[in-house]
Design a protein around this motif. Structure first.
Motif, PDB file in Angstrom:
ATOM      1  N   GLN A   1      -7.056   3.020   3.466  1.00 34.96           N
ATOM      2  CA  GLN A   1      -6.042   2.184   2.813  1.00 34.96           C
ATOM      3  C   GLN A   1      -6.570   0.763   2.593  1.00 34.96           C
ATOM      4  O   GLN A   1      -6.341   0.165   1.539  1.00 34.96           O
ATOM      5  CB  GLN A   1      -4.773   2.170   3.654  1.00 34.96           C
TER       6      GLN A   1
ATOM      7  N   GLN B   1       0.830  -1.204   0.000  1.00 40.02           N
ATOM      8  CA  GLN B   1       0.000   0.000   0.000  1.00 40.02           C
ATOM      9  C   GLN B   1       0.862   1.250   0.000  1.00 40.02           C
ATOM     10  O   GLN B   1       1.913   1.294   0.636  1.00 40.02           O
ATOM     11  CB  GLN B   1      -0.911   0.010   1.230  1.00 40.02           C
TER      12      GLN B   1
ATOM     13  N   THR C   1       0.480   5.881  -0.789  1.00 43.46           N
ATOM     14  CA  THR C   1      -0.391   7.031  -0.990  1.00 43.46           C
ATOM     15  C   THR C   1       0.378   8.097  -1.759  1.00 43.46           C
ATOM     16  O   THR C   1       1.504   8.470  -1.368  1.00 43.46           O
ATOM     17  CB  THR C   1      -0.870   7.618   0.356  1.00 43.46           C
TER      18      THR C   1
ATOM     19  N   ALA D   1      -7.317  -1.260  -0.952  1.00 50.16           N
ATOM     20  CA  ALA D   1      -6.812  -2.614  -1.198  1.00 50.16           C
ATOM     21  C   ALA D   1      -7.943  -3.569  -1.541  1.00 50.16           C
ATOM     22  O   ALA D   1      -7.772  -4.492  -2.357  1.00 50.16           O
ATOM     23  CB  ALA D   1      -6.044  -3.115   0.021  1.00 50.16           C
TER      24      ALA D   1
ATOM     25  N   LYS E   1      -3.352  -0.542  -5.321  1.00 53.37           N
ATOM     26  CA  LYS E   1      -2.167  -0.461  -4.464  1.00 53.37           C
ATOM     27  C   LYS E   1      -1.924   0.938  -3.937  1.00 53.37           C
ATOM     28  O   LYS E   1      -1.031   1.157  -3.115  1.00 53.37           O
ATOM     29  CB  LYS E   1      -0.933  -0.952  -5.223  1.00 53.37           C
ATOM     30  N   SER E   2      -2.703   1.907  -4.422  1.00 46.75           N
ATOM     31  CA  SER E   2      -2.524   3.293  -4.017  1.00 46.75           C
ATOM     32  C   SER E   2      -3.864   3.872  -3.585  1.00 46.75           C
ATOM     33  O   SER E   2      -4.897   3.644  -4.229  1.00 46.75           O
ATOM     34  CB  SER E   2      -1.939   4.123  -5.163  1.00 46.75           C
TER      35      SER E   2
END
Length: 597
Positions: free
Chosen positions: A566, A529, A531, A570, A575-576
């Motif tokens: 987050q 993960q 951001t 997912a 993934k972001s």
């Protein structure tokens, strides 16, 4: 390479000794074995190739409590279990010179050869692990590694193979010969006066046979599990590669004889004073040994029988997510909010730890339960977890349980062993606490201690182990769900959701759906993960504004929002984190707070 005359499953020691003698002969020098220093000389590569490249893994039987009497000693087996205790290292005579030939005792309890005395020999070292069936392991995980049908081939046991050997006698016949034919070596015909037979028992100083092995759970009925265990001996392993509570698969040479008598102490035995016996309560007549040739740590993916050979693309994961969420909604009586929160909870995992702050955890407290609703929806949730998760347990929390249960693992310094507790669990375990059984009452000192242990687990994802003279906190990663009437005072959760079902529908799922959901949960939990900087800045600005508008908001709640966002990202295979996922979590929080009012 080992010749075709060796059956790597039926006669693994024949292959080990053949490769050793060949390597010793080819190395040259006065003491060629000294170059090995106990390290692998190529034997394990033979087995790795057979197991993982030639499809031999499916031919290796899986050792468990049900088939102890069906597996032949000195054959290759698999054992999947949790490392319950680390018993240190053990010295043994790894190699010795028999005339002009070097022999090895590696991967075995005892030597099939009588060792001339005195003679050239080398002491080597191996690691000892006490392993047990994984606490809370669900039955579907065993289907991924069935092995051969042992009951069908049990006729291979002949009466001769069932005859039990007695150690210390003059009968030094080989258990497994170097040629795989069962012949004895010339040196093995020597009497005991002329030679010393070096066995594992001379190093371990096993207790007399009348000593009983304590139950794995110490007789505590509050600790799930069985008394079955296995002493695994690992060779050529760098330090810290196997850790306490790891779930691993060990493949190696199996030895066990329930009628084997332990030898009497012999002061003339050259190995007698090598080390203190740390396995006295695990004698070879009661606890099987596995001399490990190959091992690997297991993840949730390793329990999937047929993992799909596809990339976890967002499009694929979105479709599975929707079907799983719909199933959760049915299980929870058409409570969509509770289903959304349950999905985030099951996808949570400990990703990082900064000082006392745990990042990634998301414990969940469903309120509004009573004994009647727990018997319906609680049982449905329990059945769901048993069919989807590798490890899960339900703990009925009551005053009596808190006052009597052994939650804390502790070290017994008299025996040198770690006595397990309820909270000695593998990573990724899911625990459901049923608080509807709580009634008014007084906690004893043990009840207060158990309550503090549970709170510490909930807040910091740590379990305190008692080593008698000091206590040590061990990090863990356990998912915690609480079913209670009102907000739990014993287990303060990250997320409190009033449960509001509207129906009790029939719930069912096909085997194909279950397999896809298991794969989805295992895959999403392992996704990395991140951001983006711009997104993080916008989220940070929103957090500041939220704290300005609502003075009751604290850093812990805002951190939980970010964790939920987050996990939400997912859950869609992303993934972001994006602002879309952030907004979804804000809406989820709005609906949740409406119920809390």
């Amino acid at each position: 390479m080992v010749g075709p005359q060796y059956d790597l499953v039926g006669n693994p020691l024949g292959a080990v000794r053949s490769t050793f003698e060949r390597a010793a002969a080819e190395s040259g020098g006065h003491e060629p074995v000294a170059a090995f220093r106990g390290k692998d000389w190529g034997a394990t590569e033979v087995f790795r190739s057979f197991l993982f490249e030639q499809g031999g893994l499916d031919k290796v039987p899986v050792l468990d409590e049900s088939n102890l009497g069906l597996i032949k000693p000195n054959t290759l087996v698999r054992f999947r279990g949790m490392v319950q205790d680390m018993l240190g290292n053990e010295f043994y005579v790894g190699a010795f010179k028999d005339g002009s030939t070097w022999r090895t005792n590696k991967f075995s309890d005892s030597s099939p050869f009588s060792m001339p005395h005195p003679c050239d020999s080398h002491l080597w070292e191996r690691h000892l692990f006490h392993c047990v069936p994984v606490p809370g392991q669900n039955s579907w995980t065993r289907e991924s590694s069935p092995g051969p049908d042992l009951r069908r081939i049990a006729s291979c046991f002949t009466s001769e193979q069932r005859e039990k050997r007695k150690r210390g006698a003059d009968n030094d016949a080989m258990d497994v010969s170097e040629s795989g034919s069962g012949e004895t070596s010339s040196s093995s015909k020597k009497t005991k006066d002329d030679g010393v037979k070096i066995s594992n028992s001379s190093v371990e100083m096993s207790m007399n046979e009348e000593h009983l092995v304590p139950e794995m759970n110490g007789g505590d009925h509050h600790i799930p599990g069985s008394s079955f265990s296995c002493l695994v001996k690992v060779y050529d392993m760098p330090e810290s590669q196997v850790k306490l509570n790891d779930v691993s698969e060990f493949i190696g040479v199996y030895t066990f004889d329930p009628e084997l008598a332990a030898p009497n102490d012999n002061s003339d035995d050259i190995m007698f004073d090598l080390m203190e016996d740390v396995t006295a309560q695990l004698p070879p007549s009661k606890v099987p040994r596995l001399h490990c040739l190959v091992w690997r740590n297991l993840s949730a993916h390793d329990f999937l029988p047929r993992p799909p050979a596809v990339e976890p693309s967002p499009i694929l994961l979105r479709g599975i997510r929707q079907s799983l969420l719909s199933h959760f909604t049915l299980v929870l009586g058409k409570d969509e909010l509770a289903a959304q929160c349950l999905l985030l909870h099951l996808l949570s995992r400990l990703r990082n730890k900064v000082d006392v702050v745990t990042v990634g955890r998301l414990s969940l407290n469903f309120t509004g339960f009573n004994r009647e609703s727990v018997s319906i929806f609680g049982n449905q949730l329990n059945n769901l977890f048993q069919r989807l998760l590798p490890y899960s347990q339900v703990i009925p929390l009551s005053i009596e349980y808190l006052n009597t249960a052994t939650l804390q693992p502790r070290k017994d310094n008299q025996s040198g062993r770690l006595v397990t507790g309820v909270l000695q669990l593998p990573q990724g375990t899911h625990l459901t606490f049923d608080e509807t059984l709580l009634q008014s009452g007084s906690l004893t000192s043990k009840g207060v201690e158990n309550t503090m242990l549970l709170k510490n687990l909930m807040e910091s994802q740590k379990v305190e182990y008692d080593f008698e003279f000091y206590k040590l906190e061990m990090a863990t990663d356990v998912q915690l769900l609480i079913l209670s009437e009102g907000k739990s005072n014993i287990l303060p959760s990250d997320l409190i959701v009033p449960f509001r079902p509207s129906s009790v529908p029939a719930v069912n799922a096909s085997s194909e759906e279950l397999e896809s959901w298991r794969w989805y949960l295992a895959t999403v939990r392992s996704l990395p993960q991140s951001t983006e900087t711009d997104t993080y800045q916008m989220i940070q600005d929103e957090m500041v504004n939220a704290m300005r508008d609502d003075r009751s908001l604290g850093c812990s709640e805002l951190s939980r929002w970010l964790t939920m966002a987050q996990i939400m990202a997912a859950s869609f295979g992303e993934k972001s984190l994006s602002m879309e996922h952030w907004q979804m979590v804000k809406e989820l929080e709005r609906l949740r707070k409406e119920r809390l009012q």
